[in-house]
Design a protein around this motif. Structure first.
Motif, PDB file in Angstrom:
ATOM      1  N   ILE A 152      27.445 -22.658 -33.651  1.00  0.00           N
ATOM      2  CA  ILE A 152      26.062 -22.507 -34.099  1.00  0.00           C
ATOM      3  C   ILE A 152      25.545 -21.090 -33.831  1.00  0.00           C
ATOM      4  N   LYS A 153      24.996 -20.478 -34.871  1.00  0.00           N
ATOM      5  CA  LYS A 153      24.441 -19.125 -34.757  1.00  0.00           C
ATOM      6  C   LYS A 153      22.962 -19.142 -35.119  1.00  0.00           C
ATOM      7  N   THR A 154      22.250 -18.083 -34.704  1.00  0.00           N
ATOM      8  CA  THR A 154      20.859 -17.920 -35.105  1.00  0.00           C
ATOM      9  C   THR A 154      20.814 -17.083 -36.377  1.00  0.00           C
ATOM     10  N   VAL A 163      12.467 -24.012 -34.019  1.00  0.00           N
ATOM     11  CA  VAL A 163      13.394 -24.668 -34.946  1.00  0.00           C
ATOM     12  C   VAL A 163      13.056 -26.157 -35.076  1.00  0.00           C
ATOM     13  N   THR A 167      25.574 -22.928 -38.793  1.00  0.00           N
ATOM     14  CA  THR A 167      26.928 -22.416 -38.546  1.00  0.00           C
ATOM     15  C   THR A 167      27.152 -21.068 -39.220  1.00  0.00           C
ATOM     16  N   ASN A 211      16.552 -19.616 -37.973  1.00  0.00           N
ATOM     17  CA  ASN A 211      17.041 -20.995 -37.954  1.00  0.00           C
ATOM     18  C   ASN A 211      18.410 -21.049 -37.272  1.00  0.00           C
ATOM     19  N   LEU A 212      18.800 -22.241 -36.823  1.00  0.00           N
ATOM     20  CA  LEU A 212      20.120 -22.425 -36.217  1.00  0.00           C
ATOM     21  C   LEU A 212      21.053 -23.049 -37.246  1.00  0.00           C
TER      22      LEU A 212
END
Lengths: 198, 198
Positions: free
Chosen positions: A55-57, A89, A66, A63-64
């Motif tokens: 999971i990335k920002t 979020v 992939t 937003n969170l």
């Protein structure tokens, strides 16, 4: 306490840091995990490691996901001329569950709070201004109806004024399903003032 | 929901299975985990995997520990002539926190419940009888003061009768710090009947 071994004690302490879980419910959760090792504990540990790695920002909206930019920012069916600004979020998720908005989002990462030392510099405001300058028609401020949220909304309204963008905010009023008897005066007053002709 | 990716969705679903966490608090917990990846999420995943691998159920008393027999069963300073019978490991932990008991434990693994299909065969009763026959002087029944707990206590009292062991139970009465006004009639009645001379 000596009776509980260090492995269980550490697990309790870590779980108790989650919002909504105190020491007591963390102990119950650990016992449940130990009882359901194969179907709950090991899958949960694996899911956490996978999420932590994947999971990335989102570099655009915060937003969170992939991927960055996230799936919402990349979705061509969503209107890029309208940006809904949220504190967190979780608020983005709530609006998506309601399914009411088909534009883009911007996650501030909190709300202004003198008490908690949250200044404008600590929120994603500069990136919002930059996005507005790229050609946005409407900014919807969807802050919480709290003192912090409304302070943040006022600050953003001031800051966005020079860009000339149209700024709106969510309506205040009686929640759907809500009973007047149980509502605070602020909500009732807001609902009364914003009454609409039928 | 399409907005939340499958990794986060799976994490929410697994966390929501923990007692005390519903879908809403599981979502909040996941956001907290993702915000604190290094200090919370990864250590928690690791702690779970370590605990899942290390923690065993004690073959004598049913306690959870890294070794079997557990540290309580192996502790020579604890009186092996007195066994306190509890429904669950959580109750054992509660009694150990109170620090009131220095004997051995026996974890039943639940309480009799016709509704949930918990019959005597599904509880660790046979191993308790076997321990009693090895020479125990007192069995303290520390079941919950619920219908299921008291049914279980009665069943154990009947079953233990033929062994001739002394059986006691925890006292019922006014909780320390409790106000009479807020107590149910059952508790008040029990406290009244068990009144003691000063």
């Amino acid at each position: 306490m000596s009776t509980i071994g260090p492995e269980i004690e550490r697990l309790i302490q870590l779980l108790a840091k989650l919002p909504g879980l105190g020491p007591r419910s963390a102990r119950r959760a650990v016992l449940e995990l130990l009882k359901k090792r194969d179907v709950l504990m090991e899958p949960l540990a694996l899911a956490m490691q996978e999420a932590a790695a994947a999971i990335k920002t989102c570099e655009i909206c915060g937003n969170l996901d992939t991927a960055t930019p996230c799936s919402l920012c990349c979705d061509p069916r969503r209107d890029s001329k309208v940006i809904c600004v949220v504190e967190d979020v979780a608020d983005l998720w709530a609006l998506e569950r309601a399914g009411v908005f088909r534009g883009r989002y911007h996650v501030l990462g909190g709300a202004l709070s003198a008490l908690d030392g949250i200044t404008p510099e600590r929120l994603n405001v500069a990136s919002l201004i930059a996005r507005v300058r790229e050609g946005v028609e409407e900014i919807i401020l969807a802050m919480n109806a709290t003192v912090e949220g409304q302070t943040t909304a006022h600050y953003l309204l001031d800051t966005l004024e020079e860009t000339g963008v149209k700024v709106t905010r969510l309506a205040h009023g009686v929640p759907v399903g809500g009973e007047l008897d149980y509502l605070d005066e602020g909500t009732l007053s807001a609902a009364f003032k914003a009454r609409r002709a039928l």
